[in-house]
Structures are given as C-alpha cells and as structure tokens.
Write a protein that holds these residues in place. Structure first.
Motif, short mmCIF file in Angstrom:
data_model
loop_
_atom_site.label_atom_id
_atom_site.label_comp_id
_atom_site.label_asym_id
_atom_site.label_seq_id
_atom_site.Cartn_x
_atom_site.Cartn_y
_atom_site.Cartn_z
N ARG A 238 38.78 40.62 31.22
CA ARG A 238 38.54 39.88 29.98
C ARG A 238 39.13 38.49 30.13
O ARG A 238 40.34 38.35 30.35
CB ARG A 238 39.17 40.61 28.78
N VAL A 239 38.29 37.49 30.01
CA VAL A 239 38.72 36.11 30.19
C VAL A 239 38.07 35.26 29.11
O VAL A 239 37.06 35.64 28.50
CB VAL A 239 38.36 35.56 31.58
N ALA A 240 38.64 34.09 28.87
CA ALA A 240 38.01 33.12 28.00
C ALA A 240 36.98 32.33 28.79
O ALA A 240 37.04 32.24 30.03
CB ALA A 240 39.06 32.18 27.39
N ARG A 241 36.05 31.76 28.09
CA ARG A 241 34.98 31.00 28.73
C ARG A 241 35.57 29.88 29.59
O ARG A 241 36.38 29.09 29.13
CB ARG A 241 34.06 30.42 27.66
N GLY A 242 35.16 29.84 30.86
CA GLY A 242 35.62 28.81 31.78
C GLY A 242 36.82 29.22 32.61
O GLY A 242 37.14 28.53 33.58
N GLU A 243 37.50 30.31 32.26
CA GLU A 243 38.64 30.76 33.05
C GLU A 243 38.17 31.52 34.29
O GLU A 243 37.05 32.01 34.35
CB GLU A 243 39.57 31.63 32.20
N ALA A 244 39.07 31.62 35.26
CA ALA A 244 38.73 32.27 36.53
C ALA A 244 38.78 33.78 36.40
O ALA A 244 39.66 34.34 35.76
CB ALA A 244 39.68 31.80 37.63
N ALA A 245 37.81 34.43 37.01
CA ALA A 245 37.77 35.89 37.09
C ALA A 245 37.16 36.28 38.43
O ALA A 245 36.27 35.58 38.94
CB ALA A 245 36.96 36.49 35.94
N SER A 246 37.62 37.37 38.99
CA SER A 246 37.12 37.81 40.29
C SER A 246 36.87 39.31 40.27
O SER A 246 37.42 40.04 39.45
CB SER A 246 38.11 37.44 41.40
N MET A 247 36.04 39.74 41.20
CA MET A 247 35.72 41.16 41.37
C MET A 247 36.04 41.56 42.79
O MET A 247 35.61 40.90 43.75
CB MET A 247 34.25 41.42 41.04
N THR A 248 36.81 42.64 42.95
CA THR A 248 37.13 43.18 44.26
C THR A 248 36.32 44.45 44.47
O THR A 248 36.45 45.41 43.70
CB THR A 248 38.63 43.48 44.39
N LEU A 249 35.48 44.46 45.49
CA LEU A 249 34.58 45.57 45.79
C LEU A 249 35.05 46.25 47.07
O LEU A 249 35.25 45.59 48.10
CB LEU A 249 33.15 45.07 45.95
N TRP B 166 17.36 58.90 55.69
CA TRP B 166 18.72 59.43 55.80
C TRP B 166 19.64 58.65 54.88
O TRP B 166 19.69 57.42 54.91
CB TRP B 166 19.20 59.33 57.24
N ARG B 167 20.36 59.37 54.04
CA ARG B 167 21.21 58.73 53.02
C ARG B 167 22.64 58.62 53.53
O ARG B 167 23.31 59.64 53.74
CB ARG B 167 21.18 59.53 51.72
N PRO B 168 23.15 57.41 53.69
CA PRO B 168 24.55 57.26 54.11
C PRO B 168 25.49 57.68 52.98
O PRO B 168 25.21 57.46 51.80
CB PRO B 168 24.67 55.76 54.42
N ARG B 169 26.61 58.27 53.35
CA ARG B 169 27.60 58.72 52.37
C ARG B 169 28.63 57.61 52.18
O ARG B 169 29.50 57.40 53.03
CB ARG B 169 28.25 60.01 52.85
N LEU B 170 28.51 56.93 51.08
CA LEU B 170 29.38 55.80 50.78
C LEU B 170 29.99 56.00 49.39
O LEU B 170 29.33 56.50 48.49
CB LEU B 170 28.60 54.48 50.80
N THR B 171 31.24 55.62 49.24
CA THR B 171 31.89 55.58 47.92
C THR B 171 32.23 54.12 47.61
O THR B 171 32.72 53.39 48.47
CB THR B 171 33.16 56.43 47.91
N VAL B 172 31.97 53.75 46.38
CA VAL B 172 32.13 52.36 45.95
C VAL B 172 33.10 52.32 44.78
O VAL B 172 32.97 53.09 43.82
CB VAL B 172 30.78 51.73 45.53
N SER B 173 34.09 51.45 44.86
CA SER B 173 35.03 51.23 43.76
C SER B 173 35.13 49.73 43.49
O SER B 173 34.98 48.92 44.41
CB SER B 173 36.41 51.81 44.10
N ARG B 174 35.40 49.40 42.22
CA ARG B 174 35.48 47.99 41.81
C ARG B 174 36.76 47.78 41.01
O ARG B 174 37.25 48.69 40.35
CB ARG B 174 34.28 47.60 40.93
N ARG B 175 37.23 46.55 41.06
CA ARG B 175 38.39 46.17 40.25
C ARG B 175 38.21 44.71 39.82
O ARG B 175 38.14 43.81 40.65
CB ARG B 175 39.69 46.32 41.03
N ALA B 176 38.10 44.53 38.51
CA ALA B 176 37.97 43.18 37.94
C ALA B 176 39.36 42.61 37.68
O ALA B 176 40.22 43.31 37.15
CB ALA B 176 37.15 43.21 36.66
N ASP B 177 39.56 41.37 38.03
CA ASP B 177 40.87 40.74 37.87
C ASP B 177 40.69 39.32 37.30
O ASP B 177 40.46 38.38 38.05
CB ASP B 177 41.59 40.68 39.21
N PRO B 178 40.87 39.19 35.97
CA PRO B 178 40.95 40.24 34.95
C PRO B 178 39.54 40.61 34.48
O PRO B 178 38.56 39.98 34.88
CB PRO B 178 41.74 39.55 33.84
#
Length: 410
Positions: A63-74, A49-61
């Motif tokens: 594009r970053v420079a190496r070593g800078e903080a970045a996060s993903m909101t799922l 049985w396949r559950p009906r799920l919708t998935v969205s993502r938002r990267a913040d930010p």
C-alpha cells in the motif's frame, strides 16, 4: 496448446508429402512426410509436459501513496525432478509484461526477481499470475500456463496535511474539541462560584476543602460525525487526459486527506460515493473488495474504519473508486442523506460539472449543521455564497488543503 507458424508449415508439408508419396508410390516422399509428422507429434508431447513450479510474491510495500516507490519480489522454485529447460516466462504487472528468466532452472533451486510496480496512477495494480510458456526444441508447439496467484498493490491518493477539522454541532465526549458549550450532562471541571450560579451545582466537599465555593462545570456532549460525499459521476468530471479525470483524482486526494485528519483527531468519519460503481465480475474476482459496492447511490466506503490496513479501509476503497455513468444519482444520494442524517458536518467534493447541481447539496443545510463544498478544476471561481454553502475552489488536492486550513468559520 498453440502450434507455431513453423509447426503449421511442417504439418502441412507432412500431409502433402504423405499424400503425394502414397498416391504416386514415392517411398522417399512418404518417409519425409512421416518424419515431419513424427516431429510435430514429438513437439506436442514435449510442450504438453507440465513443469512443477511454485511461485511466491512479496510486495514491498503493498500500500503506497500515488507516486511513491513500490516493488514486487517474485520467487520461482523448481519442485520437480527434471530440469525445466526451454521455458519462457513473463509476469503481469498491471497492463505490462515483465520478463522472468527461467532457462535451465535446476531441480530444488529457485530464482528471484525484483522489479518496480508502477504507481504513477491511483488504483489497484494487479500483479500476476506468472505465465510460463513451454516450447519444444524445434519451436513447433508452444503451451502457456499460469502459475501463482494475483497479488494487488493498492495505490492510494496522495494525502496532504490538514490542521483543522470541522466538528459541526456535536462535541467530543471528553471535551477535547474547543468551544464546548455549557450544559448539564457530563462533568467537565470545577471553577469558583460567581453570582448567578445555581446552588445545586455547588460541589460542597471540594468547597469545604479549599475554603471557598466551587461549582461543577458540565458540558453537553455528543459525538461529532463527519460525512464526506465524493462525486464519482462522469458528468461531474468532464475533462479527461489519457483517460484520467484530474478533477476526480484531486477529489480523491481531498477525501483521503480529510479522512486522515479526522482519524488523527479521533473523530468518526463516513465516506460515501454519489453513484454506484459498475462491478466487473471478471476483474473483481482478483481484487479484494471490488465486488461489494453495488446496490445504491450512497454506498458506504467507510464508517469509522481504520485509515489503512488490510480490512478494506477508506484509503483502500478510495484507491479502487472509479467514475460511474449514472449521472442522475446525486438526487437519490442527497435524499438518503436528508432522511438518515448520517452526521452533523457534510463535505461534498465534486468537479466542474457538478457546480450546476449544488442546489441539491444546499438543501441539506437543514439536516447538517455545516455543509462544505470542494470544487476541483473549474475554469472560473464558484460564485460566493452559492446555495448558502462554504465553497472551496481548488485546482488540485494540495491547493484544497491550503484553502481548507484558511477557512475561519464552518
């Protein structure tokens, strides 16, 4: 669909019990075997049985420079009518898995998870898809399905501030570059007449108004163009630690710094790779721009493109740059540069393994007014005046930027 070890054991037991029960006429064993087989069938139907799920993502930010903080909101939302119980989920973030709690997510409700994206290495970090595993209550069968798309997070090279940008023989159209030579093409300013000036350059209307002779000052204008050639051959960067060539990373930082400085001064800049990168069609389908760089040793990575943005600018393409095994590509790249004369200032960035082939780059001095070479990670300094070039030795991108600003004559 995958059957677990418990499910395999129960299925084998069902077959054995049914066989023995029918063979020796033991109804009790037959009943147990039938119950075991029914349990496995029920588990398979439950997991299918396949559950009906919708998935969205938002990267913040994103594009970053190496070593800078970045996060993903799922965000995961249950769009079905039934409760999605007994779900195990994990999100892929680069080469690691992030567990996502989805137990008993009610219909019409959503759950949100925020986690950090690793940015300690330059590159393109693919995030996703969400992998949801459906299990039956007895743990006999498990079925995993992907949800959502893959979202890339671009980790750019570090950018080090540079105050000076070479302009070669060309000058800016509006005379903003210092040292603009006198000429006869474009009007620049008015000045007082001095002995020796040609009378045809006298501006009579202004002279009549101010009461003394005023002469038009013209300039020879052409648009300067900087060409940055990044050596991405494996032979040029032999030293690797944990699969990473620090000399190549430093070269990427220097290229990003030069491109940013040129963009700041509104100077056109062209970013090229020495060797074409191998294209992995399986991996490139999830990362924008990864499948467009094959086909030549001097494939362009940027030609006046914006430094950042979503249009595949130079920094995005520097983030996706990789080492190539084509160790003989420098000759072809320099041949194309000599034939097409893509600019008036050439900047060649290489590692310790590329110093033996600086003669190919030195041969371009006839086609380019200025040729600058940056060598990263060499154990000893490059001999002064090698191939008649301006050579900058540096251990990393920060030292290169400091040495760059100390150059007095390009």
């Amino acid at each position: 669909m995958g059957i677990t070890a418990r499910g395999i054991g129960l299925l084998v037991a069902a077959v054995v019990l049914l066989g023995v029960g029918f063979r020796f006429a033991y109804p009790e064993l037959t009943l147990l075997g039938a119950a075991a087989g029914a349990a496995v069938c029920y588990a398979a139907l439950t997991a299918a049985w396949r559950p009906r799920l919708t998935v969205s993502r938002r990267a913040d930010p994103d594009r970053v420079a190496r070593g800078e903080a970045a996060s993903m909101t799922l965000t995961v939302r249950n769009t079905g009518r039934l409760r999605s119980a007994n779900l195990l989920a994990e999100d892929r973030c680069g080469d690691r898995a992030v567990p996502v709690p989805l137990l008993r997510l009610r219909p019409g409700r959503d759950t949100e998870l925020r986690y950090d994206v690793p940015t300690y290495r330059r590159g393109v970090v693919p995030v996703g898809p969400l992998r949801v595993t459906r299990r039956d209550p007895l743990g006999l069968v498990a079925l995993a399905r992907p949800y959502g798309d893959t979202v890339p997070v671009w980790v750019h090279p570090r950018i080090h501030p540079m105050s000076a940008v070479p302009t070669g023989a060309g000058r800016s159209l509006d005379g903003r570059v210092d040292g603009v030579p006198h000429g006869s093409i474009t009007f620049d300013s008015l000045r007082e007449y001095v002995v020796g000036d040609e009378l045809r350059r006298v501006h009579w209307r202004t002279s009549a108004r101010v009461g003394e002779l005023m002469v038009r000052e013209n300039v020879d204008t052409s648009l300067p163009r900087i060409v940055v050639l990044l050596d991405n051959r494996s032979a040029a960067h032999p030293g690797r630690v944990a699969g990473t060539a620090e000399s190549f990373e430093s070269g990427c930082e220097a290229a990003a710094s030069i491109v940013t400085a040129a963009h700041r001064d509104d100077l056109p800049v062209l970013l090229l790779l020495v060797a074409p990168e191998p294209v992995d069609t399986a991996a490139s389908s999830d990362v924008p721009g990864r499948g467009s760089r094959a086909g030549g040793a001097a494939t362009s990575l940027g030609g006046g493109d914006p430094v950042g943005g979503s249009g595949g600018g130079p920094l995005d393409r520097l983030a996706a740059a990789e080492l190539s095994a084509d160790d003989e590509a420098l000759r072809a790249a320099t041949t194309r540069l000599r034939q097409e004369r893509l600019g008036d200032t050439l900047i060649f960035l290489t590692g310790p393994g590329g110093r033996a082939e600086l003669g190919h780059v030195g041969a371009l001095r006839g086609a380019y007014q200025s040729v600058v070479v940056g060598v990263f990670g060499a154990p000893e300094p490059t001999p002064a005046g090698a191939a008649g070039l301006v050579v900058i030795d540096a251990t990393d991108g920060a030292q290169f930027a400091a040495e760059w600003d100390g150059v007095r004559r390009w």
